[in-house]
Design a protein around this motif. Structure first.
Motif, PDB file in Angstrom:
ATOM      1  N   SER A  96       1.803  17.958 -14.725  1.00 15.48           N
ATOM      2  CA  SER A  96       2.398  17.265 -13.575  1.00 15.48           C
ATOM      3  C   SER A  96       3.824  17.763 -13.311  1.00 15.48           C
ATOM      4  CB  SER A  96       2.463  15.757 -13.838  1.00 15.48           C
ATOM      5  OG  SER A  96       1.211  15.213 -14.155  1.00 15.48           O
ATOM      6  N   ALA A 139      12.495  11.388  -5.513  1.00 14.05           N
ATOM      7  CA  ALA A 139      11.282  10.707  -5.040  1.00 14.05           C
ATOM      8  C   ALA A 139      10.951  11.135  -3.619  1.00 14.05           C
ATOM      9  CB  ALA A 139      11.469   9.186  -5.105  1.00 14.05           C
ATOM     10  N   MET A 148       2.408   8.685  -8.794  1.00 10.75           N
ATOM     11  CA  MET A 148       3.561   8.977  -9.638  1.00 10.75           C
ATOM     12  C   MET A 148       3.577   8.057 -10.858  1.00 10.75           C
ATOM     13  SD  MET A 148       6.517  10.080  -7.032  1.00 10.75           S
ATOM     14  CE  MET A 148       6.268  10.451  -5.283  1.00 10.75           C
ATOM     15  N   HIS A 156       7.840  13.727  -2.422  1.00 13.21           N
ATOM     16  CA  HIS A 156       6.870  13.205  -1.463  1.00 13.21           C
ATOM     17  C   HIS A 156       6.758  14.139  -0.261  1.00 13.21           C
ATOM     18  CE1 HIS A 156       5.725  10.643   2.048  1.00 13.21           C
ATOM     19  NE2 HIS A 156       4.885  10.099   1.191  1.00 13.21           N
ATOM     20  N   ALA A 190       3.256  13.483 -10.078  1.00 11.29           N
ATOM     21  CA  ALA A 190       4.615  13.648 -10.602  1.00 11.29           C
ATOM     22  C   ALA A 190       4.892  12.585 -11.654  1.00 11.29           C
ATOM     23  CB  ALA A 190       5.632  13.542  -9.477  1.00 11.29           C
ATOM     24  N   ALA A 194       3.637  14.699  -3.380  1.00  9.67           N
ATOM     25  CA  ALA A 194       3.420  13.806  -4.520  1.00  9.67           C
ATOM     26  C   ALA A 194       3.123  12.399  -4.023  1.00  9.67           C
ATOM     27  CB  ALA A 194       4.661  13.798  -5.418  1.00  9.67           C
ATOM     28  N   ALA A 251      10.383   5.071  -3.762  1.00  7.85           N
ATOM     29  CA  ALA A 251       8.927   5.207  -3.809  1.00  7.85           C
ATOM     30  C   ALA A 251       8.248   4.076  -3.043  1.00  7.85           C
ATOM     31  CB  ALA A 251       8.443   5.237  -5.253  1.00  7.85           C
TER      32      ALA A 251
END
Length: 400
Positions: free
Chosen positions: A254, A159, A171, A163, A230, A168, A193
């Motif tokens: 993705s 994650a 998500m 990022h 993602a 990303a 996240a």
């Protein structure tokens, strides 16, 4: 002048003392016994056998160097048949055979019955590569460890990396609910996240590893206003491979993130030419690890077993044996409590696959440097290295 009876008693005492010392020396030189209550059949065999083989390499190295304090390591085996009831029986069987330490299956669900048998007998147990935080103090007990890292660390790592390195922001979470490992990956992903600026969860869905189709889930992804940056796929093969194939067949391009369970090339035939797929790994099986000692191990593994490691789940078997042996050496004993006391002092203990830390609160890794492996045009390779900015909290790992 010593009376005859006293002289006889003195001679008798000296003989007893000599015999006692001789017996003590023999006991000290007695082989250490490591038992493997692992799967030699069933789906878990694909994970257990390679990691067991790695552990056996470390045992060979230790024995070739003279053992631990002069004591060689002997191995005994029992097949748990990827069955929880058989796991408990296997653990008891190995305890009866004199195991000083019991190595149990990669998966917490199937390894824990054998580990609990070892715990009850006062013996250390070590999961080959379990990544549920309960594979230790919180699930089995104070004598239990795992050679691997929290599943939540894997989810958190990809994650944060996606990022930072792939920008990303939107998500999607797709969770395979079949085993606890998958839930742990997604839990770590969700936790990280939630800490990252600008990240939104565009949607989430579930499936089971043995589902033949995830058409309904794909329809919901395609119905989004915009394709996600993602997709966090928390799964393992074969169901994970099937999900990836269906996602790509539906035209969804993705970035797909997953945990370490889908490291390796063994499943790539299901998705020819796959790209934009990322997993975190503890070491590279592909010959491109930045640490040359990892490739030395890969070659040693190939020399002994006729093939290179098929995934990074080989490595924790070597790690656990290395760390347990150090614990025994420092404790100068194989006694369970004494070994645990030494292992809990390990703080960034060096291994050829990176540092490992244990404490009296945690017997699994809550943060380690991980390599980022990406599949491009059907070929995996290391593209980066990442350590999460903060360790995964225990309550997150326990999925509370």
């Amino acid at each position: 002048m010593t009376p005859p009876l006293l002289k006889l008693a003195a001679l008798w005492g000296a003989a007893v003392l000599t015999a006692s010392l001789h017996t003590g020396a023999q006991a000290q030189a007695k082989d250490l016994v490591v038992g493997f209550a692992t799967a030699k059949s069933g789906w878990l065999e694909a994970y257990d056998t390679p990691a067991t083989n790695a552990a056996l390499i470390r045992i060979d190295e230790i024995n070739a160097a003279g053992g631990i304090g002069g004591r060689k390591i002997k191995t005994v085996f029992a097949d748990n048949k990827t069955d929880r009831a058989q796991s408990a029986k296997a653990g008891l069987q190995l305890i009866d055979q004199g195991a000083d330490m019991v190595v149990v299956s990669c998966d917490y669900d199937f390894g824990s019955p054998a580990a609990l048998a070892a715990e009850k007998a006062g013996k250390v147990s070590m999961f080959l590569c379990a990544e549920d935080a309960k594979a230790g103090i919180q699930g089995v007990g104070k004598l239990s460890f795992t050679g691997s890292i929290m599943a939540a660390v894997q989810g958190a790592t990809v994650a944060e990396w996606a990022h930072a390195k792939r920008n990303a922001r939107a998500m999607y979470v797709l969770l395979d609910t079949m085993i606890e490992y998958n839930k742990g990956i997604c839990k770590g992903f969700d936790w990280m996240a939630g800490r990252l600026p600008g990240v939104t969860i565009a949607g989430r869905d579930t499936f089971k590893n043995d589902d033949a189709s995830i058409a309904a889930q794909i329809t919901r992804i395609k119905a989004l206003p915009k394709e996600p940056d993602a997709i966090m796929l928390c799964s393992y093969a074969p169901g994970g491979a099937s999900a990836v194939r269906q996602i790509r067949a539906a035209g969804i391009q993705s970035l797909i993130l997953n945990g370490s369970a889908m490291d390796g090339t063994y499943w790539l035939g299901a998705v020819p030419g796959l790209s934009n797929f990322v997993v975190p790994v503890q070491g590279s099986i592909y010959g491109d690890d930045p640490n040359p000692k990892v490739e030395e191990f890969n070659k040693a593994f190939e020399k002994k077993y006729g093939a290179r490691p098929s995934s990074m789940y080989v490595y924790p078997g070597y790690i656990l044996m290395d760390l347990w042996a150090k614990g025994v050496e420092r404790a100068k004993s194989a006694d369970g409590k004494a070994v645990v006391a030494e292992m809990e002092k390990m703080n960034k203990e060096p291994t050829i696959f990176g540092p490992r830390t244990f404490s009296n609160k945690l017997h699994i890794q809550d943060s380690v440097p991980l390599l980022i492996s990406e599949i491009k045009n059907g070929k995996p390779g290391i593209v980066d290295k990442w350590t999460i900015s903060t360790p995964v909290p225990l309550d997150v790992a326990l999925k509370k």
